[in-house]
Design a protein around this motif. Structure first.
Motif, PDB file in Angstrom:
ATOM      1  N   ASP A  43       0.782  -3.738   5.993  1.00 21.15           N
ATOM      2  CA  ASP A  43      -0.247  -4.392   6.810  1.00 21.15           C
ATOM      3  C   ASP A  43      -1.151  -3.335   6.529  1.00 21.15           C
ATOM      4  OD1 ASP A  43       0.271  -5.930   8.935  1.00 21.15           O
ATOM      5  OD2 ASP A  43       0.688  -4.326  10.316  1.00 21.15           O
ATOM      6  N   ASP A  44      -0.887  -2.874   5.284  1.00 19.37           N
ATOM      7  CA  ASP A  44      -2.906  -2.550   4.871  1.00 19.37           C
ATOM      8  C   ASP A  44      -3.607  -3.188   4.307  1.00 19.37           C
ATOM      9  OD1 ASP A  44       0.336  -0.208   4.112  1.00 19.37           O
ATOM     10  OD2 ASP A  44      -1.694   0.570   5.796  1.00 19.37           O
ATOM     11  N   THR A  45      -2.474  -4.040   3.530  1.00 13.79           N
ATOM     12  CA  THR A  45      -3.491  -5.355   2.309  1.00 13.79           C
ATOM     13  C   THR A  45      -3.401  -6.886   2.219  1.00 13.79           C
ATOM     14  OG1 THR A  45      -2.261  -4.918   0.566  1.00 13.79           O
ATOM     15  CG2 THR A  45      -3.154  -3.233   1.040  1.00 13.79           C
ATOM     16  N   LEU A  46      -4.656  -7.707   2.060  1.00 11.68           N
ATOM     17  CA  LEU A  46      -4.611  -8.615   2.207  1.00 11.68           C
ATOM     18  C   LEU A  46      -3.460  -9.211   0.276  1.00 11.68           C
ATOM     19  CD1 LEU A  46      -7.411 -10.729   3.171  1.00 11.68           C
ATOM     20  CD2 LEU A  46      -5.483  -9.884   4.758  1.00 11.68           C
ATOM     21  N   TYR A  47      -2.268 -10.085   1.112  1.00 11.24           N
ATOM     22  CA  TYR A  47      -1.649 -10.637  -0.267  1.00 11.24           C
ATOM     23  C   TYR A  47      -2.576 -12.018  -1.089  1.00 11.24           C
ATOM     24  CZ  TYR A  47       2.802  -7.674   0.491  1.00 11.24           C
ATOM     25  OH  TYR A  47       2.818  -6.416   1.277  1.00 11.24           O
TER      26      TYR A  47
END
Length: 331
Positions: free
Chosen positions: A76-80
């Motif tokens: 829940d920390d980065t975009l994929y």
């Protein structure tokens, strides 16, 4: 020309991700020996449904909550951004541009192994042990959503061989049953991932199956480069709980994320990470769970029982050595 796919949460419907394609009568039986391949095929399949075998597919927002997510236990920390492509002469090639934020690519084989994890700008030409690969681009959110999205637009996909992957002939309802059973097996204990990089590095088949069920697509720990992950036990969402630990000093950042009993994100629940957390006067870090808005670094699970996962991006040696273990000190 860069091809971009915008993934809206509404597209990630449960029906799309859980329904099985029409399969022949010779459906592959799921066994201990092939479960990791089957779970990997399920993840490939979910992302193929979103277009990742046609072009780089960008998730423009943080992952949806619950089983609407295409992959279990997403961060829940980065975009994929994801690519499913065919290896060319046993290799995969791609570029990572110079960026303002955290940018990494993980190369996941058909066996579920994160064979490579690279961070930072460069031209990469890497050997792979399977015919097809799943590339996970992770783009940092430390400068906000707009900068992360602009960074995603820099990723090029013209070096990949697309549109040749065939969905594997598993009964995907059975794969999900295996995943649920293996996940449940680990809920009463702290769980540490090893994520062997290749099939030759598997030393415990059951452990490897448990890792795929609980957190498919994780990386093999490597100090200062790749990441280390650990899960807590299931915890009571009706109690105020805290854990205090030394600063892990990850090279990039550290995060604490809560999940439900099936290892999916919980609706309305946000994580805590080292970009924004508050430290104690002695330099340690306390993370609170369900202790109220005024509690330090509080994660409110909305009364739902949960486990939490520690992610160390660019793990430090003390964490590698087991000297820092927040999941062991919850009280």
């Amino acid at each position: 020309m860069l091809k971009k796919t915008l993934i809206a949460a509404s597209l990630l419907s449960t029906s799309m991700l859980s329904s099985s394609p029409v399969l022949a009568s010779d459906t592959i039986e799921v066994t201990d020996q092939n479960y990791a391949h089957a779970e990997t095929a399920r993840n490939y399949r979910n992302w193929v449904a979103l277009g990742a075998n046609q072009q780089i597919t960008h998730m423009r927002n943080l992952p949806p909550r619950g089983n609407k997510a295409p992959t279990v236990q997403m961060n829940d920390d980065t975009l994929y951004s994801v690519v499913v492509a065919q290896a060319i002469d046993g290799r995969v090639q791609f570029d990572l541009p110079k960026t303002e934020v955290y940018s990494a690519v993980q190369v996941v084989t058909e066996g579920g192994h994160g064979q490579h994890y690279v961070v930072g700008a460069g031209r990469y030409d890497l050997p792979v042990e399977t015919d097809y690969v799943f590339l996970i681009y992770r783009t940092g959110m430390e400068k906000g959503l707009d900068v992360a999205r602009q960074t995603q637009d820099l990723y090029q996909d013209d070096s990949f061989k697309f549109d040749t992957y065939t969905i594997q002939n598993y009964g995907y309802d059975k794969v999900e049953e295996w995943t649920a059973r293996l996940t449940e097996e680990t809920q009463g204990e702290v769980f540490e991932y090893t994520f062997p990089r290749t099939s030759n590095e598997i030393t415990d088949r059951h452990q490897w199956n448990l890792e795929n069920a609980n957190g498919w697509g994780g990386s093999s720990p490597e100090a200062g480069v790749a990441n280390k992950y650990t899960n807590s036990v299931m915890l009571d969402g009706g109690k105020c709980l805290t854990t205090t630990f030394d600063d892990p000093k990850s090279k990039y950042f550290t995060s604490v994320t809560a999940y439900d009993n099936t290892r999916y994100l919980i609706e309305g629940v946000t994580n805590v990470n080292s970009h924004t957390w508050s430290k104690n006067a002695d330099g340690t870090v306390t993370v609170s769970f369900n202790c109220g808005e005024q509690a330090v670094n509080n994660i409110d699970t909305k009364g739902q029982d949960f486990s939490f996962t520690m992610r160390y991006y660019g793990v430090s040696q003390p964490v590698m050595d087991g000297k820092i273990s927040p999941e062991m000190t919850v009280k």
